[in-house]
Design a protein around this motif. Structure first.
Motif: not given
Length: 374
Positions: A271-272, A248-249, A266, A234-235, A268, A274-275, A231
């Motif tokens: 995701i935040e 998504d991931a 995972v 992703v960010r 959207q 886990h980030f 994640c």
């Protein structure tokens, strides 16, 4: 973070980011990413793997390591000490060697697993690159030549099965994910346009043409740190490309024994979560670095004081000053070309400041010779 002078001899070619306005380089020897500034100075960046490694995974790894050691010990004992009547017969030194060998079992298994994972990742990367380059001949060559290790080959087959089920249209593979906001860099596995597969156990929601970040794993376990790592990618990608948001991931565990894939989807809105966990780990890594720097500084000051005290003591009297009589000239004390105070004083008393024997020493020497003669 501070900026250091460019001093690494194994740096990779620069990778360009943010519309070619930012460059990063990588040192394989130190396994570290750096920002390359215009003045050729390097700014060290935190790594993704190093950051998530701060999270304790021993609860799962320690029992596994003990199991590996016991299995290795049992196998070696049966191999080397099983007698004809089924009893175990070993000398003590043989048992000690077996136990020493068994202690390394977990490390050996991990190294073997890492090698298998490297082979699988390399093959998948080359396959995706051939697809991106529309190099049909290379693609067919790879499909006809899987890794020699059967476990790595099974992982590759599992990856192909997941790609086919989700209609993957590749956008990138093995790309550098850089966050200038957080000063972190890492390497993401892949980015693709995907569709849901119709299996609700794999894809909880139906979708089409999603921009998905994909992370391949060949491990037997799924740790939360893997989600944190993915994640972040992703960010970081969205930070650099704000018009190219990720929908998504996918964390795909590739089966080395059965060539099956274990998908972890995972969405959207997750995701935040886990980030943010990744950012908390990053905060901890940096806080520990500051604390460790403080401790190191205190130790440095204490060591300097001890060294200065020892140096002063050695200047007064070197370790061999008690044996030195001052008769013969010394080249120096304490691995230097100067004498310690004690040796210097003895030399001047016996030989004089000019290095010649003084009258007192001469008279004493003659008197001692007369006494010896009598």
């Amino acid at each position: 973070m501070g900026v250091v002078i460019k001093k690494y001899s194994d740096l990779s070619s620069p990778t360009f980011h943010y519309n070619n306005t930012v460059q990063t380089v990588f040192s394989p020897k130190h396994w570290k990413h750096f920002l390359l500034h215009d003045d050729e100075k390097l700014e060290p960046l935190d790594g993704v793997t190093g950051t998530v490694n701060i999270v304790d995974k021993s609860a799962a790894l320690m029992p596994w390591a003990v199991k590996q050691a016991l299995m290795r010990a049992r196998a070696l004992i049966l191999e080397q000490g099983l007698g004809p009547d089924g009893s175990i017969q070993l000398f003590q030194d043989e048992l000690d060697k077996i136990l020493a060998e068994a202690k390394k079992a977990d490390k050996d298994v991990l190294e073997d697993a890492a090698d298998v994972g490297h082979q699988a990742h390399e093959w998948i990367e080359n396959y995706i690159k051939s697809v991106l380059a529309t190099d049909t001949r290379r693609t067919e060559e790879l499909l006809g030549c899987f890794p020699q290790d059967e476990r790595a080959a099974n992982a590759c087959l599992a990856a192909l099965a997941w790609m086919d089920a989700h209609n993957c249209r590749w956008l990138a593979t093995e790309f550098k994910a850089l966050s200038l906001n957080h000063r972190v860099c890492g390497t993401a596995d892949a980015l693709a346009i995907t569709d849901s597969c119709g299996n609700s156990e794999c894809c909880p929601v139906a979708y089409k043409d999603h921009r998905s970040l994909i992370d391949w794993k060949t491990s037997n376990y799924i740790f939360v740190t893997m989600l944190m790592q993915m994640c972040f990618y992703v960010r970081a990608h969205e930070e650099e490309f704000p018009d190219d948001l990720v929908d998504d991931a996918w964390l795909i565990r590739l089966g080395k024994d059965n060539a099956q894939f274990d998908p972890w989807y995972v969405p959207q809105n997750t995701i935040e979560t886990h980030f943010q966990a990744f950012l908390r780990a990053l905060d901890l890594v940096r806080a520990l670095r500051v604390s460790e720097g403080w401790v190191s500084g205190v130790k440095g000051v204490r060591k300097a004081r001890i060294d200065a005290r020892k140096a002063a003591e050695l200047q007064i009297a070197c370790p061999k000053s008690a044996e030195y009589k001052g008769v013969r000239a010394k080249k120096g004390c304490n691995d230097s070309f100067t004498l310690c105070d004690t040796c210097k004083r003895k030399f001047e008393q016996v030989r004089g400041e000019d290095g010649k024997p003084n009258d007192l020493h001469t008279r004493r020497g003659k008197a001692m010779k007369l006494i010896d003669r009598k």
